[in-house]
Design a protein around this motif. Structure first.
Motif, PDB file in Angstrom:
ATOM      1  N   ILE A  10    -107.021  38.109  21.374  1.00  0.00           N
ATOM      2  CA  ILE A  10    -105.976  37.770  22.350  1.00  0.00           C
ATOM      3  C   ILE A  10    -106.424  36.604  23.217  1.00  0.00           C
ATOM      4  N   LEU A  11    -107.642  36.710  23.733  1.00  0.00           N
ATOM      5  CA  LEU A  11    -108.149  35.637  24.581  1.00  0.00           C
ATOM      6  C   LEU A  11    -108.370  34.358  23.788  1.00  0.00           C
ATOM      7  N   ALA A  12    -108.883  34.505  22.558  1.00  0.00           N
ATOM      8  CA  ALA A  12    -109.136  33.324  21.738  1.00  0.00           C
ATOM      9  C   ALA A  12    -107.838  32.589  21.412  1.00  0.00           C
ATOM     10  N   ALA A  13    -106.748  33.348  21.207  1.00  0.00           N
ATOM     11  CA  ALA A  13    -105.456  32.708  20.939  1.00  0.00           C
ATOM     12  C   ALA A  13    -105.010  31.889  22.143  1.00  0.00           C
ATOM     13  N   GLY A  14    -105.146  32.477  23.339  1.00  0.00           N
ATOM     14  CA  GLY A  14    -104.811  31.728  24.549  1.00  0.00           C
ATOM     15  C   GLY A  14    -105.699  30.517  24.720  1.00  0.00           C
ATOM     16  N   VAL A  15    -106.989  30.700  24.447  1.00  0.00           N
ATOM     17  CA  VAL A  15    -107.933  29.593  24.557  1.00  0.00           C
ATOM     18  C   VAL A  15    -107.583  28.487  23.568  1.00  0.00           C
ATOM     19  N   PHE A  16    -107.224  28.879  22.345  1.00  0.00           N
ATOM     20  CA  PHE A  16    -106.918  27.887  21.311  1.00  0.00           C
ATOM     21  C   PHE A  16    -105.753  26.997  21.749  1.00  0.00           C
ATOM     22  N   PHE A  17    -104.668  27.612  22.188  1.00  0.00           N
ATOM     23  CA  PHE A  17    -103.506  26.822  22.590  1.00  0.00           C
ATOM     24  C   PHE A  17    -103.790  26.053  23.884  1.00  0.00           C
ATOM     25  N   GLY A  18    -104.567  26.663  24.777  1.00  0.00           N
ATOM     26  CA  GLY A  18    -104.935  25.955  25.995  1.00  0.00           C
ATOM     27  C   GLY A  18    -105.796  24.736  25.699  1.00  0.00           C
ATOM     28  N   GLN A  19    -106.754  24.908  24.789  1.00  0.00           N
ATOM     29  CA  GLN A  19    -107.598  23.779  24.408  1.00  0.00           C
ATOM     30  C   GLN A  19    -106.804  22.709  23.661  1.00  0.00           C
ATOM     31  N   LEU A  20    -105.829  23.151  22.867  1.00  0.00           N
ATOM     32  CA  LEU A  20    -104.976  22.182  22.178  1.00  0.00           C
ATOM     33  C   LEU A  20    -104.223  21.324  23.191  1.00  0.00           C
ATOM     34  N   LEU A  21    -103.719  21.956  24.234  1.00  0.00           N
ATOM     35  CA  LEU A  21    -103.040  21.199  25.291  1.00  0.00           C
ATOM     36  C   LEU A  21    -104.019  20.277  26.015  1.00  0.00           C
ATOM     37  N   GLY A  22    -105.240  20.777  26.217  1.00  0.00           N
ATOM     38  CA  GLY A  22    -106.254  19.948  26.847  1.00  0.00           C
ATOM     39  C   GLY A  22    -106.618  18.746  26.003  1.00  0.00           C
ATOM     40  N   VAL A  23    -106.713  18.963  24.693  1.00  0.00           N
ATOM     41  CA  VAL A  23    -106.997  17.849  23.778  1.00  0.00           C
ATOM     42  C   VAL A  23    -105.866  16.830  23.826  1.00  0.00           C
ATOM     43  N   LEU A  24    -104.625  17.310  23.857  1.00  0.00           N
ATOM     44  CA  LEU A  24    -103.483  16.391  23.926  1.00  0.00           C
ATOM     45  C   LEU A  24    -103.519  15.566  25.207  1.00  0.00           C
ATOM     46  N   ARG A  25    -103.900  16.204  26.315  1.00  0.00           N
ATOM     47  CA  ARG A  25    -103.976  15.482  27.583  1.00  0.00           C
ATOM     48  C   ARG A  25    -105.096  14.441  27.548  1.00  0.00           C
ATOM     49  N   THR A  26    -106.246  14.844  27.017  1.00  0.00           N
ATOM     50  CA  THR A  26    -107.357  13.904  26.908  1.00  0.00           C
ATOM     51  C   THR A  26    -107.034  12.798  25.913  1.00  0.00           C
ATOM     52  N   GLY A 166    -102.736  24.785  31.170  1.00  0.00           N
ATOM     53  CA  GLY A 166    -102.898  23.563  30.389  1.00  0.00           C
ATOM     54  C   GLY A 166    -101.593  22.813  30.204  1.00  0.00           C
ATOM     55  N   LEU A 167    -100.495  23.556  30.031  1.00  0.00           N
ATOM     56  CA  LEU A 167     -99.183  22.922  29.870  1.00  0.00           C
ATOM     57  C   LEU A 167     -98.770  22.195  31.148  1.00  0.00           C
ATOM     58  N   ALA A 168     -99.007  22.832  32.290  1.00  0.00           N
ATOM     59  CA  ALA A 168     -98.675  22.196  33.571  1.00  0.00           C
ATOM     60  C   ALA A 168     -99.483  20.917  33.762  1.00  0.00           C
ATOM     61  N   GLY A 169    -100.773  20.964  33.420  1.00  0.00           N
ATOM     62  CA  GLY A 169    -101.615  19.787  33.548  1.00  0.00           C
ATOM     63  C   GLY A 169    -101.181  18.657  32.638  1.00  0.00           C
ATOM     64  N   LEU A 170    -100.797  18.994  31.406  1.00  0.00           N
ATOM     65  CA  LEU A 170    -100.357  17.980  30.447  1.00  0.00           C
ATOM     66  C   LEU A 170     -99.060  17.318  30.910  1.00  0.00           C
ATOM     67  N   ILE A 171     -98.087  18.127  31.317  1.00  0.00           N
ATOM     68  CA  ILE A 171     -96.790  17.579  31.746  1.00  0.00           C
ATOM     69  C   ILE A 171     -96.965  16.672  32.958  1.00  0.00           C
ATOM     70  N   ALA A 172     -97.769  17.112  33.919  1.00  0.00           N
ATOM     71  CA  ALA A 172     -97.978  16.302  35.124  1.00  0.00           C
ATOM     72  C   ALA A 172     -98.650  14.978  34.786  1.00  0.00           C
ATOM     73  N   THR A 173     -99.662  15.017  33.917  1.00  0.00           N
ATOM     74  CA  THR A 173    -100.387  13.788  33.574  1.00  0.00           C
ATOM     75  C   THR A 173     -99.478  12.780  32.885  1.00  0.00           C
ATOM     76  N   VAL A 174     -98.711  13.251  31.909  1.00  0.00           N
ATOM     77  CA  VAL A 174     -97.860  12.345  31.137  1.00  0.00           C
ATOM     78  C   VAL A 174     -96.706  11.815  31.988  1.00  0.00           C
ATOM     79  N   CYS A 175     -96.055  12.701  32.743  1.00  0.00           N
ATOM     80  CA  CYS A 175     -94.866  12.294  33.493  1.00  0.00           C
ATOM     81  C   CYS A 175     -95.195  11.405  34.684  1.00  0.00           C
ATOM     82  N   LEU A 176     -96.366  11.594  35.281  1.00  0.00           N
ATOM     83  CA  LEU A 176     -96.709  10.826  36.480  1.00  0.00           C
ATOM     84  C   LEU A 176     -97.519   9.575  36.178  1.00  0.00           C
ATOM     85  N   TRP A 177     -97.914   9.376  34.929  1.00  0.00           N
ATOM     86  CA  TRP A 177     -98.804   8.273  34.596  1.00  0.00           C
ATOM     87  C   TRP A 177     -98.182   6.910  34.933  1.00  0.00           C
ATOM     88  N   GLY A 178     -96.909   6.746  34.645  1.00  0.00           N
ATOM     89  CA  GLY A 178     -96.265   5.457  34.869  1.00  0.00           C
ATOM     90  C   GLY A 178     -96.346   4.985  36.306  1.00  0.00           C
TER      91      GLY A 178
END
Length: 523
Positions: A10-26, A166-178
C-alpha cells in the motif's frame, strides 16, 4: 510476513505514484534550466528548512512508537493519547519559532550551505528562504502525524500524502513557472509539505487517532521518553549535516553540480529513501511486536527474515540501476536545456547512489531492533559517525570523481555503518549474521552476472534514439530478471523463486475468479 507485505505494498504504491509526480516535476525543471546555477540556488535555500524540520521531529517520530505502547499497557489509551498530544503541541510551537528564526538569518544560512555560489546566485537563494521556510514546520508536523497513523496501523493516509502532495507540488510548479520562474519550484515544494500535513491530520482524525492539543504530560513518562529520544535527537542533528555537506561541497566543485546531484537523487536516492520510509513504517511495529518485552530469538528471527527479503529484492535492483543508468537518464531528462554534459554528470551521480537502493532497505531493520531496546546512545554515536564519515568521503571521493563521488560517499558510509550496527546486535537475539553475509555475497553475484552483460550493451548506445532505448530498457529488464532468477536457482537462493511463485499464483487466482464471475453474470 504477508501482513507486512500487504501494508508495504500500500505504501509502496503511494510512493511509486508520488515519486512519478516528483520525477515529472524535476523533469519539467530540467527541461527549462538543465544543470544550472539558478536551480543550485533554490536547492541551497532548501537545505536548512529540510535539516531543521527533520532534526526537530525524526527522533521523536521513532521514539514515540514504543513510548506510546508502553504508556498504553500501563496507564491506558487516554494517558497515551494525552502524551502524544503534548508532544505534537510543543513541536508545533518549536517549529513556528524555528521558521521565524530561519527567515531572520537567511543570509548567513546561505553562506554556510552554499559557499561556492556566486554573489548573484546567493542573492537569489536568500530570496527563496522565506518561501521555503514554512516547509520546516510542515515537515516536522508531518513526521509526528505519520507516527500517529503508524501507531494505529493506518497506512492509507500515509500513502495518500505521497500522491496528493506530489500532485499539488507539480501543479503549482508548472502553472506558476511563467510568472515566477524558478521560484515556482520553491512554492511547489512548500505546498507539497503543507498538503501532506493536512492529509495526515485528516486521516488520523477520521480513524479517531488524532490526539487533542495538550500542554500537560506525565513527568515520569517525559523523563523516560527523553532518555530514549535525546541521544537519537543528537545523532539526528549531526546526521542532518549530511545534506549540508553534500550541497555545500557540490557548489564548490562546479556550477550546476548541486543540480546534477538533485537530478540523480530524484531517480535513485529519493525513491530509495521513500521506499525505505514505507518499509520502516511497516517493519518497525512488526519488529516491536516480535521483540516483545524481553530480548530473545524471536527478535533475531524477525530481523533475519526482513533482511533476507530486502537483499534478494533490492540488490538486483541496485545492480540493474547501474546497468541501465545512461539509458534511463537519457529517456527521462534528455531534452530541452538538458545537454550531453548534464547527462554525463547525472549518470555518474546515479551510479554512486545505486547501492543505496539495497542499503537503505536494510538500515531500518537494524534501526528498529536497536530502538526497540531503547539503545538511543548507540544510535546517537551512529549518527555522529555517519556525518563524520560522509564529510570525509565527500571531500576525498568528490575530489577524485566530482559530483558522482559525493553520491558514492553516501553509499560507502552507509555500508560501513550497517556492518557496525549488525555487530552490535547481542548474541542472545540470535541474528543470523553469517547466514546473511553468505546470502548477500550470493545475491550480489547473481545480480552482477546479468547486469554486466546487459550493461555492456546499454552503456554503448549513443545519445538520442528514444524509441530504441525504450525498447532496450524493456527487453533488458525482462532479460535481467530472467538471468537473476536463473543465477539464484544455481546459487541456491530460495526467496526469488518463492516470491515469483507467490505472485504468479495470486495473479492466476484473481484472473480465475474474474473469469468465473463473468461466467456467472452471463448465466
Amino acid at each position: 510476513m504477508r501482513a507486512v507485505g500487504r501494508a508495504t505494498a500500500i505504501l509502496a504504491a503511494g510512493v511509486f505514484f508520488g515519486q512519478l509526480l516528483g520525477v515529472l516535476r524535476t523533469l519539467f525543471v530540467a527541461n527549462e534550466v538543465g544543470v544550472s546555477g539558478t536551480f543550485d540556488a533554490v536547492l541551497v535555500a532548501l537545505v536548512v528548512p529540510t535539516v531543521l524540520g527533520n532534526w526537530l521531529s525524526n527522533a521523536l517520530r521513532v521514539a514515540i512508537v514504543p513510548s506510546y505502547g508502553s504508556i498504553l499497557r500501563r496507564k491506558g489509551s487516554a494517558e497515551a493519547r494525552r502524551f502524544v498530544g503534548a508532544v505534537l503541541t510543543y513541536l508545533s510551537l518549536a517549529s513556528l519559532a524555528a521558521v521565524l528564526l530561519v527567515i531572520a538569518v537567511a543570509r548567513p544560512v546561505i553562506d554556510v550551505s552554499g559557499p561556492g555560489l556566486t554573489r548573484d546566485l546567493k542573492e537569489l537563494a536568500v530570496g527563496q528562504v522565506p518561501v521555503l521556510a514554512p516547509m520546516l514546520a510542515f515537515l516536522a508536523l508531518a513526521n509526528i502525524l505519520t507516527a500517529v497513523c503508524q501507531i494505529g496501523r493506518h497506512f492509507v493516509p500515509i500513502a495518500a500524502t505521497s500522491v496528493l502532495g506530489g500532485l499539488a507540488g507539480l501543479i503549482a510548479t508548472v502553472c506558476l513557472w511563467g510568472g515566477w520562474g524558478i521560484t515556482a519550484y520553491a512554492i511547489g515544494t512548500t505546498l507539497d509539505a503543507g498538503v501532506t500535513v493536512i492529509i495526515l491530520a485528516a486521516g488520523a482524525a477520521l480513524h479517531r487517532q488524532l490526539p487533542r492539543p495538550s500542554l500537560r504530560a506525565d513527568l515520569e513518562e517525559v523523563r523516560a521518553f527523553a532518555r530514549h529520544a535525546l541521544p537519537m535527537w543528537l545523532g539526528s542533528a549531526v546526521l542532518q549535516l549530511n545534506l549540508v555537506s553534500d550541497r555545500a561541497i557540490a557548489t564548490l566543485l562546479s556550477t550546476g553540480a548541486a543540480s546534477a546531484l538533485k537530478y540523480g537523487q530524484q531517480l535513485v536516492y529519493a525513491p530509495a529513501a521513500a521506499l525505505s520510509s514505507s518499509w520502516t513504517t511497516v517493519i518497525y511495529p512488526t519488529v516491536v511486536a516480535a521483540g516483545g518485552v524481553r530480548p530473545g530469538p524471536a527478535l533475531g528471527d524477525a530481523m533475519t527474515l526482513a533482511i533476507r527479503y530486502a537483499l534478494v529484492v533490492f540488490v538486483p535492483l541496485a545492480a540493474g540501476t547501474i546497468a541501465f543508468a545512461p539509458v534511463v537518464v537519457d529517456l527521462v531528462y534528455g531534452r530541452g536545456a538538458f545537454g550531453v554534459d548534464s547527462l554525463r554528470t547525472t549518470v555518474a551521480v546515479i551510479v554512486g547512489f545505486a547501492p543505496m537502493l539495497a542499503l537503505s532497505m536494510i538500515q531500518p531493520v537494524f534501526t528498529a531492533g536497536h530502538n526497540l531496546r531503547r539503545r538511543g546512545m548507540l544510535m546517537a554515536v551512529t549518527g555522529i559517525c555517519n556525518a563524520a564519515l560522509n564529510l570525509v568521503f565527500n571531500v576525498l571521493l568528490g575530489s577524485l570523481f566530482g559530483v558522482g563521488g559525493i553520491a558514492l560517499s553516501s553509499s560507502v558510509t552507509l555500508a560501513i555503518l550497517l556492518v557496525f550496527l549488525a555487530r552490535r546486535i547481542p548474541e542472545e537475539e540470535h541474528l543470523q549474521g553469517r547466514e546473511l553475509a553468505g546470502l548477500a555475497a550470493r545475491t550480489i553475484l547473481a545480480s552482477l552476472v546479468p547486469a554486466v552483460i546487459i550493461g555492456s550493451v546499454m552503456w554503448s548506445l549513443p545519445a538520442g534514439l528514444f524509441y530504441l532505448k525504450l525498447a532496450a530498457l524493456v527487453i533488458g529488464s525482462v532479460s535481467g530478471l530472467a538471468g537473476y532468477l536463473l543465477m539464484s536457482r544455481l546459487l541456491g537462493i530460495r526467496e526469488p523463486v518463492a516470491m515469483t511463485r507467490i505472485v504468479t499464483d495470486a495473479v492466476s487466482k484473481r484472473l480465475y475468479r474474474r473469469a468465473r464471475g463473468g461466467d456467472e453474470v452471463r448465466r
